[in-house]
Design a protein around this motif. Structure first.
Motif, PDB file in Angstrom:
ATOM      1  N   SER A  30      44.152  34.268  43.604  1.00 41.28           N
ATOM      2  CA  SER A  30      43.020  33.494  43.096  1.00 41.28           C
ATOM      3  C   SER A  30      41.956  33.500  44.177  1.00 41.28           C
ATOM      4  N   TYR A  50      31.778  31.089  44.970  1.00 41.56           N
ATOM      5  CA  TYR A  50      32.571  30.672  43.808  1.00 41.56           C
ATOM      6  C   TYR A  50      33.987  30.353  44.270  1.00 41.56           C
ATOM      7  N   SER A  52      36.770  27.746  42.055  1.00 38.82           N
ATOM      8  CA  SER A  52      37.255  27.711  40.682  1.00 38.82           C
ATOM      9  C   SER A  52      36.676  26.537  39.911  1.00 38.82           C
ATOM     10  N   THR A  55      32.219  28.309  36.563  1.00 37.77           N
ATOM     11  CA  THR A  55      32.028  29.763  36.522  1.00 37.77           C
ATOM     12  C   THR A  55      30.600  30.174  36.845  1.00 37.77           C
ATOM     13  N   PHE A  67      30.853  33.975  37.341  1.00 37.12           N
ATOM     14  CA  PHE A  67      32.203  34.536  37.471  1.00 37.12           C
ATOM     15  C   PHE A  67      32.762  34.779  36.074  1.00 37.12           C
ATOM     16  N   LYS A  68      33.139  36.027  35.810  1.00 38.26           N
ATOM     17  CA  LYS A  68      33.755  36.364  34.519  1.00 38.26           C
ATOM     18  C   LYS A  68      35.098  37.014  34.812  1.00 38.26           C
ATOM     19  N   LYS A  69      36.151  36.228  34.618  1.00 42.69           N
ATOM     20  CA  LYS A  69      37.488  36.707  34.965  1.00 42.69           C
ATOM     21  C   LYS A  69      37.891  37.881  34.082  1.00 42.69           C
ATOM     22  N   SER A  70      37.544  37.812  32.798  1.00 38.97           N
ATOM     23  CA  SER A  70      37.962  38.872  31.869  1.00 38.97           C
ATOM     24  C   SER A  70      37.332  40.211  32.237  1.00 38.97           C
ATOM     25  N   THR A  72      36.309  40.799  35.459  1.00 37.53           N
ATOM     26  CA  THR A  72      36.418  40.831  36.934  1.00 37.53           C
ATOM     27  C   THR A  72      35.059  41.107  37.558  1.00 37.53           C
TER      28      THR A  72
END
Lengths: 115, 115
Positions: A30, A50, A52, A55, A67-70, A72
């Protein structure tokens, strides 16, 4: 292991137009993600960070990053460029939020702002 | 606002000579780092230091390199016998020991030129 890819080595925009600097990251953990800026003959200045909590992160001088985890991704944006924004921008990843770990830098994006 | 400072700003040396790069981290910070940036390349991690010990080092940080915190304020990087390939910008950074431990603040850098 972690890595950072900055998709553009050089971006040129006109003053007053939006800025988009793209960054994709890879991390096994993470991570914390950062954008740093380096003006000519100056050190590395922290723009934003960033963790957590949210986003969409707001930084100094009107910059923000999402931040877009999907995807990356952690792209840096600014609605309206100013001449003083001309600099080198680095996307950076730290593998563990809140720990003193080594930072991994992207190759940098040189932002040029024209009149 | 507290800053990381580095001296000298530019150091020129002959191959085989020893150099010491100096840094004064932010006063209440507990973690200290050195990075370098060879011209045209990425910023690379060298070493991190905490509680008078190296906590992490990269493959670059071989026996030619050493770090020291000789007193309560300075943090130094020594290169024992410089090589041409050591020519780079060297950045010192520090971070605090609290929840912002992963946020590293950088100095302006020392440009090392090995002839």
């Amino acid at each position: 292991a972690q890595s950072v890819t900055q998709l553009d080595s050089h971006v040129s925009v006109s003053e007053g137009t939006p800025v988009l600097l793209r960054c994709n990251y890879s991390s096994s953990y993470s991570p914390s993600l950062f954008w740093y800026v380096q003006h000519p003959n100056k050190g590395l200045q922290l723009l934003l960070k960033y963790t957590s909590a949210a986003t969409l992160v707001k930084g100094i001088n009107g910059f923000e990053a999402e931040f877009k985890k999907s995807e990356t991704s952690f792209h840096l944006t600014k609605p309206s460029a100013h001449m003083s924004d001309a600099a080198e921008y680095f996307c950076v990843v730290s593998p563990h939020t809140g720990t003193a770990s080594k930072l991994t830098f992207g190759t940098g994006t040189r932002l040029q702002v024209t009149l | 606002e507290p800053e990381v400072t580095q001296t000298p700003s530019h150091q020129v040396t002959q191959m085989g000579q020893e150099v010491i790069l100096r840094c004064v981290p932010i006063s209440n910070h507990l973690y200290f780092y050195w990075y370098r940036q060879i011209l045209g390349q990425k910023v690379e991690f060298l070493v991190s230091f905490y509680n008078n010990e190296i906590s992490e080092k990269s493959e670059i940080f071989d026996d030619q390199f050493s770090v020291e915190r000789p007193d309560g304020s300075n943090f130094t990087l020594k290169i024992r016998s410089t090589k041409l390939e050591d020519s780079a910008m060297y950045f010192c950074a520090s971070s605090d020991g609290g929840e912002r431990t992963d946020t590293q603040y950088f100095g302006p850098g020392t440009r090392l030129t090995v002839l």
